[in-house]
Structures are given as structure tokens and as C-alpha cells.
Design a protein around this motif. Structure first.
Motif, short mmCIF file in Angstrom:
data_model
loop_
_atom_site.label_atom_id
_atom_site.label_comp_id
_atom_site.label_asym_id
_atom_site.label_seq_id
_atom_site.Cartn_x
_atom_site.Cartn_y
_atom_site.Cartn_z
N GLY A 178 9.81 10.07 6.83
CA GLY A 178 8.68 11.13 6.78
C GLY A 178 7.15 10.53 6.99
N GLU A 179 6.12 11.26 7.30
CA GLU A 179 5.04 10.63 6.67
C GLU A 179 4.41 11.65 5.83
N ALA A 180 2.49 11.20 6.16
CA ALA A 180 2.10 11.82 4.11
C ALA A 180 0.35 11.31 4.85
N GLU A 181 -0.85 12.71 3.94
CA GLU A 181 -1.91 13.02 4.39
C GLU A 181 -2.06 12.67 2.99
N TYR A 182 -2.93 12.69 2.34
CA TYR A 182 -3.07 12.46 0.89
C TYR A 182 -3.56 14.18 0.15
N THR A 183 -2.83 14.49 -0.61
CA THR A 183 -3.44 16.10 -1.01
C THR A 183 -3.38 15.32 -2.58
N GLU A 184 -4.45 16.53 -3.41
CA GLU A 184 -4.32 16.04 -4.61
C GLU A 184 -2.93 16.79 -5.40
N GLU A 185 -2.07 18.02 -4.88
CA GLU A 185 -0.81 18.16 -5.35
C GLU A 185 0.38 17.51 -4.61
N ILE A 219 3.71 8.38 -3.44
CA ILE A 219 4.34 7.39 -4.08
C ILE A 219 3.44 5.84 -4.17
N VAL A 220 3.67 5.43 -5.08
CA VAL A 220 3.55 4.30 -5.03
C VAL A 220 4.39 3.52 -5.12
N VAL A 221 4.88 2.00 -4.30
CA VAL A 221 6.18 1.26 -3.77
C VAL A 221 6.06 -0.58 -4.39
N GLU A 239 14.18 1.50 -7.11
CA GLU A 239 14.16 0.66 -6.47
C GLU A 239 14.21 1.33 -5.04
N VAL A 240 13.30 -0.09 -4.30
CA VAL A 240 13.45 -0.03 -2.79
C VAL A 240 13.85 -0.50 -2.30
N THR A 241 14.86 -0.31 -1.65
CA THR A 241 16.26 -1.25 -1.51
C THR A 241 15.98 -1.43 0.39
N GLU A 242 15.47 -0.47 0.70
CA GLU A 242 15.40 -0.28 2.15
C GLU A 242 14.11 -0.08 2.84
N TYR A 285 7.55 6.14 7.87
CA TYR A 285 8.44 4.71 7.69
C TYR A 285 8.58 3.93 6.68
N TYR A 286 8.46 4.24 5.84
CA TYR A 286 8.85 3.08 4.45
C TYR A 286 8.96 3.64 3.23
N THR A 287 9.09 5.32 3.10
CA THR A 287 9.41 6.32 2.17
C THR A 287 11.51 6.14 2.05
N PRO A 288 10.86 5.41 1.15
CA PRO A 288 12.55 5.01 0.62
C PRO A 288 13.55 6.43 0.41
N SER A 289 14.32 6.06 0.67
CA SER A 289 16.18 7.47 1.72
C SER A 289 16.06 8.19 -0.03
N ASN A 290 16.06 7.39 -1.25
CA ASN A 290 16.07 8.36 -1.86
C ASN A 290 15.18 9.51 -2.13
N TYR A 291 13.71 9.41 -1.84
CA TYR A 291 12.21 10.02 -2.17
C TYR A 291 12.31 11.31 -0.24
N SER A 292 13.54 10.68 -0.25
CA SER A 292 13.00 12.05 0.81
C SER A 292 12.64 13.11 1.14
N GLY A 293 13.32 13.93 0.53
CA GLY A 293 13.16 14.81 0.61
C GLY A 293 12.09 15.95 0.20
N TYR A 294 11.09 14.74 -0.60
CA TYR A 294 10.15 15.26 -0.42
C TYR A 294 8.80 14.94 0.53
N THR A 295 9.39 14.30 1.42
CA THR A 295 8.03 14.29 2.73
C THR A 295 9.12 14.53 4.20
N LEU A 296 8.05 15.31 4.72
CA LEU A 296 9.40 15.63 6.18
C LEU A 296 8.83 14.67 7.55
N ASN A 297 9.51 14.78 8.40
CA ASN A 297 9.69 14.03 8.98
C ASN A 297 8.92 14.52 10.40
#
Length: 467
Positions: A167-174, A178-180, A159-162, A228-240
Motif C-alpha cells: 500500500g501507499e500513504a500520504e500523511y494524515t493526522e488520523e 509507522i516508523v520502520v 520486526e520488519v522481515t521483508e 513498497y516498504y510496508t511490512p506485510s503484518n501491517y498491510s491491513g492499514y493501507t490500500l494497494n
């Protein structure tokens, strides 16, 4: 006698059942055959699809016949591809399929869905990528032994709580998406693995050497929504993203201005600055970027209240095709864009990619189905060069070198510059240094999204400088 009657009755019933089964089989075959014929006629007679609004692409064309291609198997393969790709009502059928999977798929009570293969990231890139390698968005490194596969299942949710700036992202197949579900709406966020930006830094420094101090150069790179909108518990998968931009800017030559829009956008995260169903920012996000650039360039800039606000309702963008998530398709948004108050006093000229004039037209266009093509409102797309002649007489002439993110920026600057040239870094066949000098350009801004700064698009800049 009674036994004989029972035997005959049993045999009669068996024969009757056999005949019923046989008759039913014939009926089933006939029904199947009728449906098969109808399906074949449907595929042959009904006009075939030519474009996919969901996938944002033109569909396959019927191949031209050649003897060589026929014997090589290319012709028959092309025919098969054509019939498979251009099924009548393709988008409608895909939508039904997506909704079917959504209804009968596996669900959890939590609010984050992973699409693709998220990769654990560290400073400088993914755990399996080399810091010096800036790969294409579709060619990111394979998951390492510490990849997301070990820490989360493909359908894992939380669940997104905050709202967090992680981090930020551009779509890559691999690299995954995440759909939030947040504040009652679905948002698709692309994950970002980083890159060095070496090609980008080298190109801008070379432009500065070629043009000297007569042309002011600016770097304005946009983060994506997951900054700006990545849940904190997924921060390990995207860079600042901000750290990435800052490090790249530290290597610019003196005289190149770094326009930090990441910090500015971070002050407006409670506003609709990014599209939920598309990989672009909203025109409002582009407004704040243009305002920041105008301050850095020292030119006048009009407040948003002076622009005419226009809405396109029911917009669903590219992230539906990327995720195939029915929740995205079933949660459309309003696409709002803004027309400057001097628009009727400006003339927009269109040129092909070799800078040959193709006539004048509107900067703001409604292209095809606005519910899918709303972002094409700006110039109708990317594969052209444009020049806007405004009613401003200040001697300042701007060139915007951009990817599609930059399309939403020029309209906010019609009251800021005398002339505005817009060149897509991917679709240009002229030497930019000569074009800048020949047209007396005074300001050059590189306006693009993160992966164009750290990925292969940046390599095009050196081609544009030297071709």
C-alpha cells in the motif's frame, strides 16, 4: 538540672533546624527568582524565532492592535500565540525534547513504531468512509469498531522481515504513520485510506474535451513509500495503490494516456527511490518516473550517467516533524539530485501565479538550510509558474501540472522538450485551457502523488480549467 539542659538543647536544635529550613527556603526562592528573571530576560531580549525548519512553516507574527480586536480578546490571544510560537531557539528546544522522550520513553525490542491512529482499510477506503467521499488527508474517517485501536497498542511494534508491496500513504493526522527500522536505518511510512478519484477523472476528461486531440494528455500519479516498504503484518492499514490507479485510469476518455510508474518503481525498490525522513520520493525515483513518461510521449531521454550528480549530506525532512521521533532526526540521509548536461544552455523564467513575469533564475537552487530544505532545490518551492526554454528544437512543448512531487521531474526532461511549463495545481490563477492554447503546448502531463489524485487537490483542476 540534666533534664533541663536536655530540654534546652532539644529546643535549641529545633530552633536551629527551623532557621536552617527557613534560610534554605529563602535561598531556594532567591535562586528560583533569579532563574525566573533570567528566563524572562531571555525571552524578551534574545531574538525570537521566525521560521521552523522542523515544521516547515513560518511562525506566528505579532498581531496588529485594533480596539475591536482588543475588546473581542483576539489581540491578547494573538499576543499569547506569538510568544508561545516564537520561543528563541524553538527548533533546538524541540529537538532536545524529542530526544529526551526517546531516552526516557517506553521501548520494545521490536522494530516498528505506530504514530497516530491507524485505521483498518478495505477496498474503496477505510472501514468507516464512504467510497464516494474523497476527503482531505487531515480529515480521514474516525476509527471504527474494528479500528487499529483494538488490534494494536500505540507503541506496539513488530520486526520488519521483508519488503512488501502492500500500500501507499500520504500523511494524515488520523490515518497514522509507522516508523520502520529496516536494514539498519529508520524510515517513516504514511498510511493510505484510498478514495474514488471522481473529481480527478472528471477534470481530465473535461480538459480532453476542451483541448481535443491537438494536445496529448497524460496521467502520471506517484505512489508513496509504503506502497513498497510496508511490512506485510501491517498491510491491513493501507490500500494497494496500483489497484487504485488502475481503477481510476479505467474511467479516462479514450486519448488520455495512463503512465504506470507504480510498476516501474516496483522494479527498483532496492535502490533509494524514496526518502526515509521525508514524505517525498528521491530525485532518483523521479528519474525513473520521467523516463517512463518520456517513453510514453515518444521523446528523447538522456541516461542518468549523462547528468551531474550532486549530494546534500545530513538531510532530515518532514517526517521528523510529523512523527516527533528522535530516531528519524538522528538518522539523517544523503539527498542526491541530478543536473542535466544541457543545463547551461537552458533559460528558466519565473512568473507569479497570475503568469506575470518576475524574471529569470536558476531551476536548481539551494534554499536556506539545505539539511532541512533539500527538496526545495527544485525551483525553490511551489508558489510560482515557471517556463524553461531549452536548446531542443523538436516543436514539442510540455506543461506539467503538479503538486510538490512533480517538482523533481522537469529537470530530467530538459533534453526532451523545446519548452517546459510547470504549474502547481494549488497555486495558479490563470485559465489553463487558454494558457495551453496561447503558448502552443503539445503535451500536458498531470504529475502528482496519490492523495492529490483522490483528495481535494483534484477539485482545483476543474477550477484551473474554468476560472
Amino acid at each position: 538540672m540534666a533534664e533541663n539542659r536536655q530540654v534546652r538543647k532539644k529546643k535549641f536544635n529545633q530552633l536551629k533546624r527551623a532557621n536552617v529550613v527557613k534560610f534554605s527556603s529563602y535561598i531556594s526562592i532567591m535562586i528560583f527568582f533569579v532563574f525566573y528573571v533570567i528566563a524572562v530576560l531571555f525571552l524578551l531580549v534574545i531574538p525570537r524565532s521566525t521560521e521552523s525548519q522542523i515544521e516547515k512553516r513560518s511562525l506566528a507574527q505579532f498581531p496588529a492592535f485594533t480596539v475591536t480586536g482588543y475588546f473581542a480578546g483576539d489581540f491578547t490571544s494573538g499576543v499569547a500565540t506569538y510568544y508561545d510560537d516564537t520561543v528563541p531557539f524553538r527548533d533546538d528546544l524541540k529537538t532536545v525534547g524529542y530526544n529526551f522522550k526517546s531516552v526516557f520513553g517506553i521501548h520494545t525490542e521490536e522494530e516498528v513504531k505506530i504514530v497516530g491512529k491507524p485505521i483498518k482499510v478495505v477496498n474503496g477506503g477505510s472501514e468507516t468512509s464512504k467510497p464516494s467521499e474523497a476527503s482531505k488527508p487531515s480529515q480521514t474517517s474516525k476509527p471504527s469498531e474494528n479500528s487499529a485501536a483494538e488490534t494494536s497498542k500505540p507503541d506496539e511494534t513488530s520486526e520488519v522481515t521483508e519488503t512488501s508491496k502492500m500500500g501507499e500513504a500520504e500523511y494524515t493526522e488520523e490515518n497514522g504513520i509507522i516508523v520502520v527500522k529496516h536494514n539498519g536505518h529508520y524510515r517513516a511510512l504514511e498510511l493510505f485510506g484510498g478514495g474514488t478519484g471522481n473529481a480527478y477523472v472528471a477534470a481530465l476528461n473535461n480538459f480532453h474535451k476542451d483541448l481535443g486531440d491537438s494536445v496529448k494528455i497524460y496521467s502520471m500519479t506517484a505512489p508513496l513509500a509504503s506502497e513498497y516498504y510496508t511490512p506485510s503484518n501491517y498491510s491491513g492499514y493501507t490500500l494497494n495503490q496500483k489497484e487504485c490507479f488502475d481503477e481510476i485510469a479505467s474511467r479516462f476518455d479514450d486519448g488520455i494516456v495512463y503512465v504506470d510508474i507504480d510498476t516501474v518503481l516496483g522494479q527498483h525498490t532496492n535502490e533509494e527511490i524514496y526518502l526515509r525522513t521525508d514524505h517525498h520520493w528521491t530525485p532518483l525515483g523521479a528519474y525513473y518516473a520521467a523516463e517512463t513518461f518520456a517513453k510514453a510521449a515518444g521523446v528523447p531521454f538522456k541516461d542518468l550517467s549523462t547528468f551531474e550528480k550532486k549530494d546534500i549530506e545530513g538531510f532530515v525532512g518532514t517526517m521528523y516533524a510529523f512523527t516527533q521521533d528522535a530516531n528519524i532526526n538522528n538518522d539523517p540521509e544523503t539527498f542526491t539530485y541530478y543536473v542535466p548536461d544541457n543545463y547551461d544552455k537552458c533559460v528558466t523564467e519565473y512568473f507569479d501565479t497570475s503568469f506575470n513575469s518576475t524574471g529569470t533564475g536558476n531551476f536548481f537552487n539551494i534554499v536556506g538550510d539545505p539539511q532541512h530544505n533539500a527538496y526545495l532545490t527544485f525551483m525553490g518551492g511551489d508558489e510560482q509558474i515557471i517556463k524553461v526554454n531549452t536548446n531542443v528544437k523538436n516543436g514539442r512543448k510540455l506543461m506539467i501540472v503538479k503538486d510538490s512531487y512533480g517538482n523533481a521531474v522537469p529537470g530530467y526532461l530538459f533534453n526532451s522538450f523545446e519548452e517546459i511549463y510547470v504549474v502547481d495545481m494549488r497555486y495558479c490563477n490563470v485559465n489553463l485551457v487558454n494558457m495551453i492554447k496561447d503558448n502552443g503546448v503539445t503535451d500536458l502531463v498531470f504529475a502528482m502523488v496519490a492523495y492529490s489524485e483522490v483528495g481535494p487537490n483534484a477539485e482545483n483542476l476543474e477550477v484551473l480549467r474554468t476560472q
